[in-house]
Motif scaffolding. Structure first.
Motif, PDB file in Angstrom:
ATOM      1  N   TYR A   7     129.199  45.013  40.142  1.00  0.00           N
ATOM      2  CA  TYR A   7     128.166  43.903  39.466  1.00  0.00           C
ATOM      3  C   TYR A   7     126.655  44.287  38.927  1.00  0.00           C
ATOM      4  O   TYR A   7     126.788  44.297  37.571  1.00  0.00           O
ATOM      5  CB  TYR A   7     127.080  43.725  41.232  1.00  0.00           C
ATOM      6  N   ARG A  25     129.086  43.982  35.559  1.00  0.00           N
ATOM      7  CA  ARG A  25     129.322  42.758  35.557  1.00  0.00           C
ATOM      8  C   ARG A  25     128.026  42.511  34.950  1.00  0.00           C
ATOM      9  O   ARG A  25     128.430  40.820  33.632  1.00  0.00           O
ATOM     10  CB  ARG A  25     129.694  41.197  36.569  1.00  0.00           C
ATOM     11  N   ARG A  26     127.526  42.551  35.500  1.00  0.00           N
ATOM     12  CA  ARG A  26     125.707  41.954  34.413  1.00  0.00           C
ATOM     13  C   ARG A  26     125.733  41.955  33.170  1.00  0.00           C
ATOM     14  O   ARG A  26     124.908  41.543  32.605  1.00  0.00           O
ATOM     15  CB  ARG A  26     125.062  42.899  35.640  1.00  0.00           C
TER      16      ARG A  26
END
Length: 727
Positions: free
Chosen positions: A679, A682-683
């Protein structure tokens, strides 16, 4: 000219033969077999054990880890090897899950605990008529999955462990409360963490004596937690440790009381106390008669007879000089001499023979002061006459391994075998007539061997993987290099199976901690069959700052290979599993040299990880503070050290495409911890892929089912291939 022509023909023939071999694949991995010797008769003539392939370790229900009633489906072929005739035969037609194998003193019968029909059953195999029969126990209680399996010296009885009548239902209730609820309460006022409470229940059992001729069962002790069971030579006395958990411990010390006790097998109601319960773990060494034991306490050596009330201190205060520092010697018990007249003890200085009658102490082996450069030597066993030790040998700067004999009177070594092969699992038969060991040429899977103690007639007892000769197998090389701190380290280099001298190849590093010995590696064979060099580099981990080790050591090892002209510097990959996966993610926050990286079941946030693995209790706290993670302090004492070793906090620095592989049922490093990095990357717009195997455990697809195992390795090779060849 004729010699040159002959040599050319031999080389050509070898090339042709190798070209006819097929690639080693993930399907081959699952068929590689190994042998585990579980018991050997006193004369070494019969060996009982289990043959398993890697596929036999698949299909575990990881969601039931910690369930007292769950038995993992680790099946295998139960076999007996006749060392006189070099013959192996199966005990059962089909693979079985076993809880133990044990020869009777006359070696006429083999006791087998076999899991079938959802419980463990007792079988006896008769070596005379080669028939196997089930012994029906005259009790309604089930055999424990962690059962004792021990014959009395007369061969009439077996000592087993049974479960109490309501043990299974109590265990099921505890497990369901923790996993299904509907409401689960965690209360710090309770003495144990919830999963410690479940584990404590799992360890409960009832020791019993079973008459093998009638099946009659005689209870020896009430339900409790017992370990270190030992029967006297006459068979009428049983000594055991009873341990009582008191509370969950966070420092790997304390939290449990231990006591040493003895019963008469014919009158078990009377329990003699040999050592009162205390928080000190009991570690004892028995003489051959099993009537005297030695132990260390307050840096000294004590002995005691089971027929005496008091222990005797046999070591004396001694000052020793080690590396020019003088200090009081602190002794630890190693083992008894064959005649029972001496106790062998160790100190920083070396190994001491202590006479139990006159308490005379003699330094018989002085440890080298520079252990980092001296060969590794470990005592395997005594020579039966007590004149020498058999010791395993391994050089520290080259692949020279084997067995040596150390003569006590002269202090001299005699080589029995030394070569580049990889030897392991040395074991001597009780009568001292045979030595057993595992042997690999360093590249192929190992087999099981036997030899006479003089090593004049070694014989191969198994041929577990003959088909592998038709596969392309990598060859390995020991590589030395200097890390960024100037420390010499070693790594293992694995050559592409179709290697052509002068050509540069991609390199894939598999990282963890230290590597030195080679041996068959299925992962490196898959990597080298894909056309890459494989490399297992070592690192020098320092407590307090472990995160620096990989950038200092791994990159130095890679530089050495680039300098040799072997490796394409633009096609570097790195992966690791568990601690190695954690290291991989941390490494790529510190360097952009890698074209691709793969974290397999590795944590990425050591702070949240502290509470991430409830099924294994306080392990994660202990790993950081006093264990493998090597931070050496608590989070509250040194928060910045925890920050520095959490890859997720430096995700913005990652430039390497990252593949994350996890198992949904991973109780060791839960998938949700690795997920944090997915996460975060990806962020931040980084290239990252997270693959979570729903049926997988610790090891992701490799700890799942057969389909997931193949998918796991196809994804790994494809990840490297894609990023090595972006054009």
């Amino acid at each position: 000219m004729k010699k040159i022509a002959l040599f050319a023909l031999i080389v050509l023939f070898s090339v042709i033969c190798f070209s006819q071999k097929t690639s080693f694949t993930s399907r081959d991995v699952l068929n590689v077999k190994s042998f585990n010797a579980m018991d050997i008769t006193g004369d070494g003539q019969l060996v009982a054990g289990v043959i398993r392939a890697r596929k036999d370790r698949l299909n575990v229900d990881h969601g039931r880890y910690g369930d007292p009633n769950y038995v993992a489906p680790y099946s295998g072929e139960l076999v007996i090897i006749d060392t006189r005739q070099n013959k192996t035969h199966k005990i059962f037609d089909n693979g079985k899950i076993t809880g133990g194998l044990k020869w009777n003193p006359a070696r006429s019968h083999l006791a087998c605990l076999v899991f079938e029909d959802d419980k463990f059953n007792l079988y006896l195999h008769n070596t005379v008529n080669e028939r196997t029969k089930r012994i029906k126990l005259k009790t309604d209680l089930d055999i424990a999955s962690n059962s004792i399996l021990e014959w009395t010296p007369d061969g009439k009885y077996l000592i087993l462990s049974l479960r109490a009548e309501n043990w299974a239902s109590r265990g099921d209730s505890l497990f369901r409360e923790a996993t299904e609820g509907p409401v689960t309460v965690y209360d710090s006022k309770r003495p144990f963490l919830k999963w410690d409470e479940i584990r404590n229940h799992s360890s409960l059992s009832i020791p019993v004596k079973v008459d093998i001729s009638s099946g009659n069962v005689f209870e020896l002790l009430p339900e409790g937690r017992y370990s270190n069971l030992s029967l006297s030579e006459e068979g009428n006395k049983m000594v055991f440790v009873e341990y009582v958990p008191k509370k969950t411990s966070y420092d790997r010390k304390g939290g449990t009381d231990y006591g040493l006790y003895m019963i008469d097998l014919d009158e078990p109601a009377v329990i003699d106390t040999l050592q009162e319960k205390s928080g000190k773990r009991i570690i004892i060494s028995w003489d051959d008669s099993k009537t005297k034991f030695a132990y260390s306490d307050s840096d000294h050596v004590f002995i005691r007879s089971i027929f005496e009330r008091d222990a005797i201190k046999i070591s004396s205060d001694t000052t020793e000089i080690v590396k020019k520092d003088s200090s009081k010697a602190k002794f630890s018990v190693m083992r008894w001499s064959p005649d029972g007249k001496y106790v062998l003890a160790s100190s920083k200085k070396g190994y001491w023979m202590i006479n139990i009658d006159n308490r005379d102490m003699r330094l018989v082996y002085e440890l080298p002061e520079d252990e980092d450069k001296s060969p590794r030597l470990r005592i395997v066993d005594w020579k039966p006459d007590g004149s020498s030790w058999y010791m395993s040998y391994s050089a520290r700067d080259k692949w020279e391994r084997g067995l040596v004999e150390y003569v006590l009177e002269t202090g001299q070594f005699r080589d029995l075998v030394k070569d580049s092969n990889l030897y392991s699992s040395w074991q001597m038969s009780e009568d001292g007539s045979k030595l057993f060991y595992r042997l690999s040429d360093g590249n192929r899977p190992e087999d099981f061997y036997v030899t006479d103690p003089a090593f004049e007639n070694p014989r191969k007892l198994t041929d577990l993987n003959p088909w592998i000769e038709n596969r392309k197998i990598t060859r390995s090389e020991l590589v030395s290099y200097i890390d960024a701190d100037g420390k010499e380290l070693y790594g293992i280099l694995y050559y592409p199976v179709d290697y052509e001298p002068g050509k540069k190849y991609p390199l894939v590093c598999e990282i963890y901690e230290d590597f030195f010995n080679n041996g068959f590696s299925f992962s490196m064979n898959l990597i080298t069959n894909a056309g890459y060099f494989g490399f297992k580099p070592s690192v020098n981990l320092i407590e307090g700052y472990p995160g620096e080790a990989w950038i200092k050591g791994i990159t130095s090892g890679i530089n050495k290979l680039i300098e040799r002209g072997l490796v394409d510097k633009d096609k570097l990959g790195v992966h690791g599993t568990s601690y190695g996966g954690y290291a991989t993610s941390l490494l790529i926050t510190q360097t952009d040299r890698f074209a691709a990286a793969i974290n397999i079941s590795g944590k990425t946030n050591i702070i949240s990880f502290l509470g991430d693995s409830p099924r294994i209790g306080t392990r994660n706290y202990a790993a950081a503070e006093v264990g493998q993670d090597r931070i050496g302090e608590s989070l509250w004492d040194a928060p910045m050290k925890y920050f520095a070793t959490s890859a997720v906090l430096f995700a913005d620095r990652i430039k390497t495409p990252h593949l994350l592989l996890t198992g949904e049922g991973d109780w060791n490093v839960p998938a949700l911890n690795t997920r944090e990095l997915y996460y975060a990357m990806r962020r931040l717009g980084k290239e990252v892929v997270w693959v979570n195997y729903v049926n997988g455990g610790h090891g992701a697809g490799m700890a799942s089912n057969e389909a997931d195992f193949h998918d796991h390795w196809e994804r790994m090779i494809d990840w490297y291939e894609t990023h090595f060849n972006k054009e």
